[in-house]
Design an enzyme around this catalytic site. Sequence first.
Site, short mmCIF file in Angstrom:
data_model
loop_
_atom_site.label_atom_id
_atom_site.label_comp_id
_atom_site.label_asym_id
_atom_site.label_seq_id
_atom_site.Cartn_x
_atom_site.Cartn_y
_atom_site.Cartn_z
N HIS A 46 -64.79 82.01 -107.23
CA HIS A 46 -65.88 81.15 -107.68
C HIS A 46 -67.07 82.02 -108.06
O HIS A 46 -67.20 83.16 -107.61
CB HIS A 46 -66.29 80.18 -106.59
N GLU A 48 -70.06 81.92 -107.07
CA GLU A 48 -70.86 82.31 -105.91
C GLU A 48 -70.29 83.56 -105.24
O GLU A 48 -71.06 84.44 -104.81
CB GLU A 48 -70.93 81.17 -104.88
N CYS A 77 -69.35 74.70 -103.31
CA CYS A 77 -68.33 74.02 -102.51
C CYS A 77 -68.52 74.44 -101.06
O CYS A 77 -69.26 75.38 -100.77
CB CYS A 77 -66.93 74.38 -103.02
N CYS A 80 -67.77 78.24 -100.41
CA CYS A 80 -68.80 79.12 -100.95
C CYS A 80 -70.10 78.99 -100.17
O CYS A 80 -70.80 79.99 -99.97
CB CYS A 80 -69.03 78.82 -102.43
#
EC number: 3.5.4.38
Length: 193
Positions: A46, A48, A77, A80
Amino acid sequence: FSLQFNNKPRVNKPYYPRKALLCYQLTPQNGSTPTRGHLKNKKEDHAEIRFINEIKSMGLDETQCYQVTCYLTWSPCPSCAGELVDFIKAHRHLNLRIFASRLYYHWRPNYQEGLLLLCGSQVPVEVMGLPEFTDCWENFVDHKEPPSFNPSEKLKELDKNSQAIKRRLERIKSRSVDVLENGLRSLQLGPVT
């Protein structure tokens, strides 16, 4: 920018995938020039997680304090959120602020708890408003070609759309005391210290 930071509840035709993008600005408190960058989700990571890895790779002076502002198309999410909290706890010289254009799966309890975990760990999560959209537009968008839309009107539209999202986030944050007292069990991150 116009498509990915679009914060309307529904995408109009023609449909397009709304991707996860992260724009960041790292500002040393000694007055040096800020560092800016942008990342997007890749299949294996992701945005992040890529952001955390990029900041780690910079070899920042841990005796120096830094302000880090992130603009995201989607809020983090739960996984993360936990990674960001662990990262900030291990790097006390960083002061991280997160602004999201939209809330990701905000109706799911574990996604709400991820947001609350961030807020409870001194990582403010807010919804982007006119100042943040304007900063993102001015500092992260390539302005070599004229846009196909009126930027001033688009920024005002994004700000107007963000009002309902801000109310949603405030309702989630109002649950923070109950969730934090329950130890954020569904994230399985252990008790909050």
